[in-house]
Design a protein around this motif. Structure first.
Motif, mmCIF file in Angstrom:
data_model
loop_
_atom_site.group_PDB
_atom_site.id
_atom_site.type_symbol
_atom_site.label_atom_id
_atom_site.label_comp_id
_atom_site.label_asym_id
_atom_site.label_seq_id
_atom_site.Cartn_x
_atom_site.Cartn_y
_atom_site.Cartn_z
ATOM 1 N N VAL A 96 5.705 -25.585 22.821
ATOM 2 C CA VAL A 96 4.640 -26.272 22.913
ATOM 3 C C VAL A 96 3.622 -25.681 24.005
ATOM 4 C CG1 VAL A 96 3.352 -28.409 23.300
ATOM 5 C CG2 VAL A 96 5.468 -28.402 21.949
ATOM 6 N N ARG A 97 2.459 -25.227 23.923
ATOM 7 C CA ARG A 97 1.792 -24.557 24.977
ATOM 8 C C ARG A 97 0.139 -25.082 24.532
ATOM 9 N NH1 ARG A 97 2.447 -19.830 21.891
ATOM 10 N NH2 ARG A 97 0.585 -18.889 21.663
ATOM 11 N N GLY A 98 -0.511 -24.931 25.489
ATOM 12 C CA GLY A 98 -1.894 -25.114 25.616
ATOM 13 C C GLY A 98 -2.773 -23.827 25.310
ATOM 14 N N GLU A 99 -3.876 -24.292 24.317
ATOM 15 C CA GLU A 99 -4.895 -23.216 23.918
ATOM 16 C C GLU A 99 -6.212 -23.721 24.139
ATOM 17 O OE1 GLU A 99 -4.309 -20.179 21.629
ATOM 18 O OE2 GLU A 99 -2.223 -20.006 22.368
ATOM 19 N N GLY A 100 -6.417 -23.651 25.285
ATOM 20 C CA GLY A 100 -8.048 -24.245 25.516
ATOM 21 C C GLY A 100 -7.555 -25.713 25.261
ATOM 22 N N GLU A 101 -8.548 -26.658 24.545
ATOM 23 C CA GLU A 101 -8.417 -27.823 24.400
ATOM 24 C C GLU A 101 -7.420 -28.325 23.365
ATOM 25 O OE1 GLU A 101 -11.433 -26.689 21.552
ATOM 26 O OE2 GLU A 101 -11.038 -26.174 23.541
ATOM 27 N N LYS A 102 -6.453 -27.298 22.863
ATOM 28 C CA LYS A 102 -5.557 -27.697 21.823
ATOM 29 C C LYS A 102 -4.371 -27.421 22.092
ATOM 30 C CE LYS A 102 -9.172 -26.886 18.529
ATOM 31 N NZ LYS A 102 -9.677 -25.902 17.221
ATOM 32 N N LEU A 103 -3.356 -27.836 21.281
ATOM 33 C CA LEU A 103 -2.060 -27.655 21.416
ATOM 34 C C LEU A 103 -1.580 -26.650 20.517
ATOM 35 C CD1 LEU A 103 -0.094 -30.976 22.520
ATOM 36 C CD2 LEU A 103 -0.716 -29.134 23.844
ATOM 37 N N LEU A 104 -0.745 -25.520 20.721
ATOM 38 C CA LEU A 104 -0.092 -24.838 19.786
ATOM 39 C C LEU A 104 1.355 -25.253 19.855
ATOM 40 C CD1 LEU A 104 -0.358 -22.597 17.673
ATOM 41 C CD2 LEU A 104 0.169 -21.002 19.801
ATOM 42 N N ILE A 105 2.125 -25.533 18.621
ATOM 43 C CA ILE A 105 3.307 -26.124 18.346
ATOM 44 C C ILE A 105 3.800 -24.963 17.451
ATOM 45 C CG2 ILE A 105 4.834 -27.693 17.577
ATOM 46 C CD1 ILE A 105 2.538 -29.588 18.247
ATOM 47 N N THR A 106 4.964 -24.257 17.982
ATOM 48 C CA THR A 106 5.530 -23.314 17.190
ATOM 49 C C THR A 106 6.943 -23.915 16.821
ATOM 50 O OG1 THR A 106 4.484 -21.742 18.265
ATOM 51 C CG2 THR A 106 6.418 -20.970 17.059
ATOM 52 N N VAL A 107 7.490 -23.924 15.789
ATOM 53 C CA VAL A 107 8.778 -24.401 15.478
ATOM 54 C C VAL A 107 9.510 -23.342 14.592
ATOM 55 C CG1 VAL A 107 9.937 -26.260 13.857
ATOM 56 C CG2 VAL A 107 7.737 -26.837 14.768
ATOM 57 N N SER A 108 10.679 -23.033 15.103
ATOM 58 C CA SER A 108 11.476 -21.855 14.351
ATOM 59 C C SER A 108 12.822 -22.723 14.169
ATOM 60 C CB SER A 108 11.601 -20.786 15.567
ATOM 61 O OG SER A 108 10.608 -20.380 15.989
#
Length: 124
Positions: A96-108
């Motif tokens: 989980v990391r921030g992308e501006g005002e959004k969260l980018l969630i990567t699930v592997s």
């Protein structure tokens, strides 16, 4: 691929097509399960109150590294429970990391029955 390793699943959300319920393969089914976990709030399901990571509740939280870590742990725990038997638990990884005002969630993860690796990104 044989039918035992990749059985048909009812698609989510449930849709009725020309030949009955629309079905999904194992890979699509697991992705649909992940989406259900991410966007369902805890206590939203009557018979499974612990189900869900509740990402919709994060809209008004400050987008900082502390939130990312708490969210990662919540998602990892919820997905580990929801995907038991479908995904190799040792392979499940959530970033989980921030992308501006959004969260980018990567699930592997790796599908347990067929050993196929998958990676999905969700922007919230």
């Amino acid at each position: 691929m044989n039918r035992m390793a990749d059985p048909p699943y009812m698609s989510f959300p449930l849709r009725i097509g020309d030949h009955g319920a629309v079905v999904a393969d194992r890979r699509s089914h697991v992705r649909q399960q992940i989406e259900q976990v991410l966007f369902t709030n805890p206590n939203e399901r009557i018979f499974r109150p612990e189900f869900g990571a509740g990402l919709k509740q994060l809209v008004f939280e400050p987008n900082a590294s502390v939130l990312w870590e708490i969210t990662r742990k919540r998602i990892s725990s919820s997905l580990g429970e929801a995907l038991r038997g479908e995904v190799d638990p040792k392979s499940l990884e959530v970033v989980v990391r921030g992308e501006g005002e959004k969260l980018l969630i990567t699930v592997s993860y790796t599908l347990a029955a067929i050993g196929h690796g998958e990676r999905h990104e969700f922007l919230v």
